[in-house]
Design an enzyme around this catalytic site. Sequence first.
Site, mmCIF file in Angstrom:
data_model
loop_
_atom_site.group_PDB
_atom_site.id
_atom_site.type_symbol
_atom_site.label_atom_id
_atom_site.label_comp_id
_atom_site.label_asym_id
_atom_site.label_seq_id
_atom_site.Cartn_x
_atom_site.Cartn_y
_atom_site.Cartn_z
ATOM 1 N N ASP A 86 1.037 -1.108 -0.020
ATOM 2 C CA ASP A 86 0.095 -0.067 0.026
ATOM 3 C C ASP A 86 0.847 1.235 -0.063
ATOM 4 O O ASP A 86 2.128 1.135 0.720
ATOM 5 C CB ASP A 86 -1.012 0.213 1.097
ATOM 6 C CG ASP A 86 -2.067 -0.948 1.206
ATOM 7 O OD1 ASP A 86 -2.467 -1.414 -0.081
ATOM 8 O OD2 ASP A 86 -2.702 -1.502 2.110
ATOM 9 N N ASP A 119 -7.009 -1.433 -4.682
ATOM 10 C CA ASP A 119 -8.111 -1.119 -3.920
ATOM 11 C C ASP A 119 -9.110 -0.311 -4.480
ATOM 12 O O ASP A 119 -10.298 -0.239 -4.177
ATOM 13 C CB ASP A 119 -7.739 -0.695 -2.598
ATOM 14 C CG ASP A 119 -6.919 -1.741 -1.830
ATOM 15 O OD1 ASP A 119 -6.978 -2.920 -2.016
ATOM 16 O OD2 ASP A 119 -5.927 -1.298 -0.827
#
Length: 165
Positions: free
Chosen positions: A122, A140
């Site tokens: 991330d 995402d």
Amino acid sequence: MSSSVSSKTRYWVLALAAIVLDQWSKWAVLSSFQYRERVNVIPSFFDLTLVYNPGAAFSFLADQGGWQKYFFLVLAVAVSAYLVRAILRDEFATLGKTGAAMIIGGALGNVIDRLIHGHVVDFLLFYWQNWFYPAFNIADSFICVGAVLAVLDNIVHRKTQEEKY
């Protein structure tokens, strides 16, 4: 069947583009950042960073004992397989197929991370003062936008069906 498959090529291209964009962005961050390094992009609002997420989107279940890696891996593959089947069987209208392709691309982008790294990479961090949204990635984003499109398709399709009766 071949015309049906060829008419769906745009959805496979979209899913592949999501995977490529996701993996390229993660490669760029992994090549440029140290773990937990942050670079401010928009003051008091948005940073690029490098964090590892063993959980699901937005760090859901990230603090569990490791079982979630396998759970989310199997879940992502199962959902992707279901959505591929649904696209092939024309179970969605165009908006729903677009959303499904985005979900497939995002889910498989994160599956690749889990298989290669054992966790998801991330790097997008939004915040305001002392409030921080969990770091996330391009995959995402594709999953979330795809889910919104699928829900909108369902609402529109349901309304159209109700108007017929």
